[in-house]
Structure formats: C-alpha cells, structure tokens
Design a protein around this motif. Structure first.
Motif, PDB file in Angstrom:
ATOM      1  N   SER A   1      -2.747   0.252   7.777  1.00  0.00           N
ATOM      2  CA  SER A   1      -2.682  -1.086   7.573  1.00  0.00           C
ATOM      3  C   SER A   1      -4.129  -1.595   6.923  1.00  0.00           C
ATOM      4  O   SER A   1      -3.902  -2.842   6.665  1.00  0.00           O
ATOM      5  CB  SER A   1      -2.237  -1.862   8.951  1.00  0.00           C
ATOM      6  OG  SER A   1      -3.142  -1.565   9.725  1.00  0.00           O
ATOM      7  N   SER A   2      -5.002  -1.053   7.336  1.00  0.00           N
ATOM      8  CA  SER A   2      -6.482  -1.408   6.767  1.00  0.00           C
ATOM      9  C   SER A   2      -6.661  -1.737   5.385  1.00  0.00           C
ATOM     10  O   SER A   2      -7.261  -2.778   4.851  1.00  0.00           O
ATOM     11  CB  SER A   2      -7.442  -0.549   7.094  1.00  0.00           C
ATOM     12  OG  SER A   2      -7.470   0.665   6.529  1.00  0.00           O
ATOM     13  N   LEU A   3      -5.652  -1.145   4.516  1.00  0.00           N
ATOM     14  CA  LEU A   3      -5.320  -1.464   3.204  1.00  0.00           C
ATOM     15  C   LEU A   3      -5.107  -2.863   2.781  1.00  0.00           C
ATOM     16  O   LEU A   3      -5.261  -3.330   1.639  1.00  0.00           O
ATOM     17  CB  LEU A   3      -4.738  -0.368   2.428  1.00  0.00           C
ATOM     18  CG  LEU A   3      -5.338   1.248   2.301  1.00  0.00           C
ATOM     19  CD1 LEU A   3      -4.217   1.942   1.476  1.00  0.00           C
ATOM     20  CD2 LEU A   3      -6.523   1.022   1.527  1.00  0.00           C
ATOM     21  N   ALA A   4      -4.572  -3.488   3.674  1.00  0.00           N
ATOM     22  CA  ALA A   4      -3.972  -4.943   3.517  1.00  0.00           C
ATOM     23  C   ALA A   4      -5.318  -5.894   3.162  1.00  0.00           C
ATOM     24  O   ALA A   4      -5.116  -6.870   2.510  1.00  0.00           O
ATOM     25  CB  ALA A   4      -3.078  -5.472   4.531  1.00  0.00           C
ATOM     26  N   LEU A   5      -6.421  -5.088   3.513  1.00  0.00           N
ATOM     27  CA  LEU A   5      -7.582  -6.269   3.222  1.00  0.00           C
ATOM     28  C   LEU A   5      -7.732  -6.347   1.746  1.00  0.00           C
ATOM     29  O   LEU A   5      -8.371  -7.377   1.325  1.00  0.00           O
ATOM     30  CB  LEU A   5      -8.960  -5.757   3.834  1.00  0.00           C
ATOM     31  CG  LEU A   5      -9.786  -4.683   3.290  1.00  0.00           C
ATOM     32  CD1 LEU A   5     -10.714  -5.268   2.246  1.00  0.00           C
ATOM     33  CD2 LEU A   5     -10.279  -3.656   4.315  1.00  0.00           C
TER      34      LEU A   5
ATOM     35  N   ALA B   1       1.961  -7.016   2.535  1.00  0.00           N
ATOM     36  CA  ALA B   1       1.607  -5.643   2.943  1.00  0.00           C
ATOM     37  C   ALA B   1       2.530  -5.164   3.969  1.00  0.00           C
ATOM     38  O   ALA B   1       2.531  -3.809   3.733  1.00  0.00           O
ATOM     39  CB  ALA B   1       0.310  -5.963   4.113  1.00  0.00           C
ATOM     40  N   VAL B   2       3.503  -6.260   4.676  1.00  0.00           N
ATOM     41  CA  VAL B   2       4.410  -5.182   5.427  1.00  0.00           C
ATOM     42  C   VAL B   2       5.405  -4.441   4.349  1.00  0.00           C
ATOM     43  O   VAL B   2       5.854  -3.459   4.779  1.00  0.00           O
ATOM     44  CB  VAL B   2       5.265  -6.277   6.341  1.00  0.00           C
ATOM     45  CG1 VAL B   2       6.651  -6.000   6.699  1.00  0.00           C
ATOM     46  CG2 VAL B   2       4.165  -6.882   7.485  1.00  0.00           C
ATOM     47  N   VAL B   3       5.878  -5.079   3.354  1.00  0.00           N
ATOM     48  CA  VAL B   3       6.853  -4.538   2.637  1.00  0.00           C
ATOM     49  C   VAL B   3       6.198  -3.230   1.745  1.00  0.00           C
ATOM     50  O   VAL B   3       6.903  -2.232   1.932  1.00  0.00           O
ATOM     51  CB  VAL B   3       7.534  -5.498   1.434  1.00  0.00           C
ATOM     52  CG1 VAL B   3       8.118  -4.818   0.297  1.00  0.00           C
ATOM     53  CG2 VAL B   3       7.996  -6.731   1.914  1.00  0.00           C
TER      54      VAL B   3
ATOM     55  N   PHE C   1      -7.396  -8.165  15.127  1.00  0.00           N
ATOM     56  CA  PHE C   1      -6.302  -7.077  15.901  1.00  0.00           C
ATOM     57  C   PHE C   1      -4.960  -7.597  15.809  1.00  0.00           C
ATOM     58  O   PHE C   1      -4.207  -6.651  15.502  1.00  0.00           O
ATOM     59  CB  PHE C   1      -6.949  -7.108  17.242  1.00  0.00           C
ATOM     60  CG  PHE C   1      -6.225  -6.161  18.377  1.00  0.00           C
ATOM     61  CD1 PHE C   1      -6.105  -4.932  18.453  1.00  0.00           C
ATOM     62  CD2 PHE C   1      -5.370  -6.884  19.243  1.00  0.00           C
ATOM     63  CE1 PHE C   1      -5.397  -4.177  19.204  1.00  0.00           C
ATOM     64  CE2 PHE C   1      -4.654  -6.305  20.092  1.00  0.00           C
ATOM     65  CZ  PHE C   1      -4.465  -5.070  20.052  1.00  0.00           C
ATOM     66  N   GLY C   2      -4.854  -8.818  16.021  1.00  0.00           N
ATOM     67  CA  GLY C   2      -3.442  -9.241  16.041  1.00  0.00           C
ATOM     68  C   GLY C   2      -2.804  -9.070  14.638  1.00  0.00           C
ATOM     69  O   GLY C   2      -1.621  -8.621  14.554  1.00  0.00           O
ATOM     70  N   TRP C   3      -3.484  -9.262  13.730  1.00  0.00           N
ATOM     71  CA  TRP C   3      -2.841  -8.910  12.323  1.00  0.00           C
ATOM     72  C   TRP C   3      -2.603  -7.603  12.125  1.00  0.00           C
ATOM     73  O   TRP C   3      -1.578  -7.028  11.580  1.00  0.00           O
ATOM     74  CB  TRP C   3      -3.535  -9.602  10.997  1.00  0.00           C
ATOM     75  CG  TRP C   3      -3.395 -10.998  10.950  1.00  0.00           C
ATOM     76  CD1 TRP C   3      -4.503 -11.828  11.172  1.00  0.00           C
ATOM     77  CD2 TRP C   3      -2.221 -11.788  10.647  1.00  0.00           C
ATOM     78  NE1 TRP C   3      -4.012 -13.350  10.653  1.00  0.00           N
ATOM     79  CE2 TRP C   3      -2.734 -13.406  10.664  1.00  0.00           C
ATOM     80  CE3 TRP C   3      -0.898 -11.444  10.310  1.00  0.00           C
ATOM     81  CZ2 TRP C   3      -1.714 -14.302  10.184  1.00  0.00           C
ATOM     82  CZ3 TRP C   3      -0.074 -12.322   9.886  1.00  0.00           C
ATOM     83  CH2 TRP C   3      -0.472 -13.738   9.891  1.00  0.00           C
ATOM     84  N   THR C   4      -3.491  -6.600  12.301  1.00  0.00           N
ATOM     85  CA  THR C   4      -3.382  -5.368  12.265  1.00  0.00           C
ATOM     86  C   THR C   4      -2.024  -4.837  13.142  1.00  0.00           C
ATOM     87  O   THR C   4      -1.176  -4.015  12.483  1.00  0.00           O
ATOM     88  CB  THR C   4      -4.518  -4.397  12.826  1.00  0.00           C
ATOM     89  OG1 THR C   4      -5.515  -4.652  11.892  1.00  0.00           O
ATOM     90  CG2 THR C   4      -4.349  -3.001  12.884  1.00  0.00           C
ATOM     91  N   ILE C   5      -1.944  -5.098  14.463  1.00  0.00           N
ATOM     92  CA  ILE C   5      -0.748  -4.813  14.995  1.00  0.00           C
ATOM     93  C   ILE C   5       0.677  -5.338  14.320  1.00  0.00           C
ATOM     94  O   ILE C   5       1.525  -4.803  14.365  1.00  0.00           O
ATOM     95  CB  ILE C   5      -1.007  -5.275  16.561  1.00  0.00           C
ATOM     96  CG1 ILE C   5      -1.993  -4.803  17.280  1.00  0.00           C
ATOM     97  CG2 ILE C   5       0.499  -5.127  17.424  1.00  0.00           C
ATOM     98  CD1 ILE C   5      -1.953  -3.467  17.719  1.00  0.00           C
TER      99      ILE C   5
ATOM    100  N   LEU D   1      -6.653 -10.864   6.311  1.00  0.00           N
ATOM    101  CA  LEU D   1      -7.693 -10.729   7.221  1.00  0.00           C
ATOM    102  C   LEU D   1      -7.427  -9.970   8.400  1.00  0.00           C
ATOM    103  O   LEU D   1      -7.382 -10.531   9.743  1.00  0.00           O
ATOM    104  CB  LEU D   1      -8.354 -12.215   7.648  1.00  0.00           C
ATOM    105  CG  LEU D   1      -8.893 -12.871   6.483  1.00  0.00           C
ATOM    106  CD1 LEU D   1      -9.262 -14.130   6.921  1.00  0.00           C
ATOM    107  CD2 LEU D   1     -10.121 -12.053   5.985  1.00  0.00           C
ATOM    108  N   GLU D   2      -7.144  -8.704   8.219  1.00  0.00           N
ATOM    109  CA  GLU D   2      -6.716  -8.099   9.641  1.00  0.00           C
ATOM    110  C   GLU D   2      -8.104  -7.342  10.158  1.00  0.00           C
ATOM    111  O   GLU D   2      -9.113  -7.841   9.469  1.00  0.00           O
ATOM    112  CB  GLU D   2      -5.710  -6.772   9.226  1.00  0.00           C
ATOM    113  CG  GLU D   2      -6.196  -6.080   7.908  1.00  0.00           C
ATOM    114  CD  GLU D   2      -7.161  -5.149   7.917  1.00  0.00           C
ATOM    115  OE1 GLU D   2      -8.192  -5.465   7.307  1.00  0.00           O
ATOM    116  OE2 GLU D   2      -7.297  -4.264   8.629  1.00  0.00           O
ATOM    117  N   LEU D   3      -7.915  -6.159  11.104  1.00  0.00           N
ATOM    118  CA  LEU D   3      -9.153  -5.874  11.608  1.00  0.00           C
ATOM    119  C   LEU D   3     -10.290  -5.497  11.029  1.00  0.00           C
ATOM    120  O   LEU D   3     -11.407  -5.831  11.156  1.00  0.00           O
ATOM    121  CB  LEU D   3      -8.689  -4.635  12.622  1.00  0.00           C
ATOM    122  CG  LEU D   3      -9.713  -4.170  13.709  1.00  0.00           C
ATOM    123  CD1 LEU D   3     -10.359  -5.357  14.411  1.00  0.00           C
ATOM    124  CD2 LEU D   3      -9.190  -3.197  14.533  1.00  0.00           C
ATOM    125  N   THR D   4      -9.879  -4.489   9.856  1.00  0.00           N
ATOM    126  CA  THR D   4     -11.213  -4.009   8.969  1.00  0.00           C
ATOM    127  C   THR D   4     -11.682  -5.190   8.307  1.00  0.00           C
ATOM    128  O   THR D   4     -13.193  -5.336   8.040  1.00  0.00           O
ATOM    129  CB  THR D   4     -10.567  -3.099   7.847  1.00  0.00           C
ATOM    130  OG1 THR D   4      -9.933  -2.217   8.880  1.00  0.00           O
ATOM    131  CG2 THR D   4     -11.882  -2.380   7.340  1.00  0.00           C
TER     132      THR D   4
END
Lengths: 242, 239
Positions: B175-179, B106-108, B23-27, B184-187
């Motif tokens: 942001s889930s595509l960052a997986l 991922a942010v960029v 959750f923290g990484w997703t946010i 290691l975001e929420l998804t």
C-alpha cells in the motif's frame, strides 16, 4: 434394475472397457472381480455416471445414465457409492458427513436428517462417534460411516469400489459384516472386491473381468466350482490357494 | 556522524497528527484492497478449476495480466491512463468528481493486483483437495456448485491460511506505493515529516515501527483464524 448394454470406454487411445454387457436385478448382489487394471472399478463408476462412456447404454431403474442431458445429480442421489479410501469429508463431524447430502440434495429438514443419521450410525455400530472427525477414527470405522452416509440417502442400489482393500486385515471383517447384513436385507449391490469369502457367502452372481472385458458372468457356485475360462481359473487359483 | 537526534519531533502535535493520518490511510487502503482481493481472487481461483474451458481461459488471462505487470505500473495506468482511455464523460467524472481519487485508484489497483495472487493460492488449495472427495460429493448427488460450496472451498481455504497470511502482510507493505499517485499514507507522511523537520531517521523509524506493529497484529489475527478453523486431526499438528 441396473442394465449395462454393450458399453465401451477409452482413455485417449487406450481402451479400458470393451463391449461390456450385464444386468443386476432388484435385490441381487453381484461381485465384480478380476486382476488390477481389468476395468472393474471403471465399470461401476460408469453406472452412476462418474465416468462417461463413449459407446453403449446404461440405465438404472429405467433412467438412462448415458443419455445426453441426463439428470445425473437426481439419479446419483438414488445410487449409493462407497469408495476404497472412504472419502469422508474431513472438515465435517461424522454426523455432518451423514447430513450434508440429505439436507442439500434431498432437502430434508434438519431434524429429520439428524434422526436418520443417528439411526444409521447406531446400525453400523458408530453411534458414540457422531461428534468426532473422520481423521480421529480407524479405517474400518471410517468405512462403516461411509456406508451409513450412502444409506442415509435411501438408495435403490449400492455400488462398492474395493471397500476393504485399504483396510488393515483385522478391520475388514467389521466392514464386511455390515455389507453382509445389507445384502441379506435385500439391497441391490454391485461390489468390486477381492474378498472371495464375501462373494461366496452373499453374492448371487460373480462377474470376472480381464483387460476391460467381462470374461465370466455366472452364478456364484458355478463360478467358484468350475470357472469356464482359463483366465478365471488362473485368477482363482492364485487368490484362493494361499 | 553529526546528527541531532530529536525524537520529540514525532510527538509534536502537527507531525503526530500526520503520522496518525498516514497510518489511517495505510490501514484503509490495505483493508479495502484486501476485501476486493479476497472476493475477486476467490472467484478467479475457482474459475481456474471449473470444467468450463472458456471460464478457465478468462480467469487464467486475468491472473497472467495482473500478476505479471509491476504494481507500480498498474497504479500509474489506473491513475493516469484509464481516465484518458474511457469515454470522455466518464474520464471527466474520474478526474473531477470522483471523491478521493487517489484513495479509490490505489484500492482498485492494489485490490486487483492482490486478487491475481490470491487466485493462484485458491486454485492451488482446491487442487490439493484429494480428487476422491469431490467424486464422493458428486456420487451423492451434489451439484458442481454445491461441491465447491460445501466440500472443496471449506477444505482449500483452511489449507491456504498460511500463504494467505503472507499475502495479507504484503498488502499492507504494497500500500506504500500509493504515495506515487499522491495518497498521503504512512510512507508519504513520514517523508513529509523528514522534509519539514530534517529528522529523517526519526520519521522513517516511526514508519518502520508502525509497519512492523501492523504486521504483528495481522499475523496474530491470521494465527487465531488458523487455530479456529483447524480440522481436528487433519492438516498440521494439533494445537
């Protein structure tokens, strides 16, 4: 004060102004009239450089508007302009509408700008509405505020582009009253309007345009009593006899 | 269906901490990308409306490139291809020394992609402002920059709050595509819980509920913003 010399203007292939020449002296009130599409609004928009011209020269108080690299922002801040649709900034209160250009262009301190704004609002009878937003006011009220907003810049001349043609009939008078007062105080004015009563009352001269050209440019009485051109006679008979 | 429901697994310390971390990484990814997107999106959107043709061309090119390439492909390009295309020293730095490389990438990627979409909304907002208003500002002596700053932008940003709300929700979902590049975001965490516990329904239900809650909070925030910035009697109905 305003010198328009042989200006011509085209939109693409379409010529909107053809070799227009006229002058407006300091303190003079000139009404520009003519059928729609005759180029009268375009003519006054050229005076403060809102519309560029392709030929000819316009100068205001000795400053060339049409010169390449002319400092138009400085020049424009000295010429007031009032639009058909008021164009008040909708996201600002009435007071802020009057203060914006004073503070950002003339760099007046806030207190001075507010004082000037309040004085002018009182003058156009809108002192009680300073905190309101434009869309909470009637058209006539908005136009009076638009006039006050231009006056706040202490202009050397005022341009009016059909200031009453978007108004309900009963609101026209309140706006014209403000303009008459302004004219009587000696403001230099160029007014595009169909209000011939206003023209007769305060205009020193009337310019009649047709097809982008100045057809008549005469003293007010002479224009109304015996217009020279057939086109102007026809125009007058249509708008006066009803 | 023979499935052993076990919602308790979500509250076991290890898995709960995975969910919280995800959750923290997703946010973090979404909000950081949103900041980039708002700043660049506004600049590019304004750039598409200015008189200067070269600036308009550059900004239009930006939008076409970043809007038309799938976000997943952009993530891969930033993560795998860009370090190889840069001068060797920089590439090495990106691969070895860049802290949190998955997060930064991922942010960029998400930020620049979302910027292209925001730019189009900013442009549309500016073009919705009646042209007479900028003529009035110009006639009073305001410069082009001042006209944007005090007249065009304040009005157009108010107009585009509703479409921006959708974009704000989308940035969390995207942001889930960052997986795919290892963040290691929420998804990703939910998937990991599913793999460890074989409780896939519970794990992805948890992710679903968290995404929905994020979306609800984001929507409420934007509605508050919309209400707070509403112009009395102008666009939309009175509150």
């Amino acid at each position: 004060m305003i010198d328009i010399e042989n200006i011509s203007k085209w939109y693409g292939d379409f010529q909107v102004l053809t070799d227009c020449t006229t002058q407006v002296a300091k303190g003079e009130v000139v009404v520009v009239c003519g059928p729609s599409g005759s180029g009268k609004s375009t003519l006054i928009k050229c005076v403060n450089g809102l519309e560029p011209v392709q030929q000819g020269r316009i100068s205001v108080d000795g400053d060339d508007v049409t010169a390449k690299g002319a400092n138009l922002t400085a020049l424009r801040s000295r010429i007031g302009m009032v639009f058909q649709h008021f164009e008040l900034y909708p996201h600002m209160s009435v007071l802020e509408n009057l203060c914006l250009a004073q503070e950002k262009v003339l760099k007046r301190p806030r207190a001075e700008a507010v004082a000037r704004a309040e004085k002018l609002l009182a003058r156009v009878g809108m002192a009680d509405h300073a905190a309101k937003f434009p869309s909470q006011l009637s058209g006539g009220q908005q136009q009076r505020i638009a006039i006050a907003r231009s006056l706040a810049m202490d202009p050397i001349a005022m341009l009016f582009d059909e200031p009453t043609s978007a108004l309900d009939p009963e609101m026209i008078k309140e706006v014209l009253d403000v303009m008459v007062e302004l004219a009587q105080e000696g403001m230099t004015m160029m007014v595009v309007t169909h209000e011939m009563g206003f023209a007769r009352k305060v205009a020193d001269r009337v310019i009649f345009m047709d097809n982008g050209a100045i057809v008549e440019d005469r003293q007010t009485a002479a224009f109304f009593d015996n217009p020279e051109s057939e086109r102007a006679q026809d125009f007058l008979s249509k708008i006066l006899d009803h | 269906m023979n499935y052993n429901w076990n919602w308790g697994v979500l509250f076991e310390e290890q898995y709960l901490s995975w969910l919280i971390s995800g959750f923290g990484w997703t946010i973090s990814v979404a909000l950081s990308a949103w900041c980039i997107a708002i700043v660049i999106g506004s600049l590019v959107g304004v750039g598409k409306t200015v008189p200067n043709k070269i600036v308009r061309g550059i900004c239009a090119t930006y939008v076409e490139i970043f809007r038309n390439v799938p976000l997943l492909v952009q993530m891969f390009i930033w993560y795998f291809a860009v370090p190889e295309m840069l001068p060797e020293d920089w590439g090495h730095w990106m691969k070895r020394d860049l802290p949190n490389p998955e997060f930064v990438t991922a942010v960029v990627a998400l930020g620049l992609y979302t910027a292209s979409r925001i730019a189009e909304q900013v442009r549309a907002g500016i073009e919705t402002v009646p042209p007479g208003l900028s003529a009035a500002a110009t006639a009073h002596g305001l410069s082009t920059a001042q006209t944007y700053r005090y007249v065009l932008l304040p009005i157009s940003f108010r107009i585009i709050v509703p479409p921006l709300t959708s974009e704000f929700l989308t940035v969390f979902k995207n942001s889930s595509l960052a997986l795919t590049i290892g963040l290691l975001e929420l998804t990703a965490q939910s998937q990991q819980i599913a793999e460890y516990t074989f409780q896939g329904f519970e794990a992805f239900t948890a992710a679903t509920v968290i995404y929905v809650c994020i979306a609800l909070v984001a929507t409420i925030l934007m509605q508050v913003l919309e209400k707070y910035t509403r112009i009395p009697g102008y666009v939309g109905k009175e509150a």
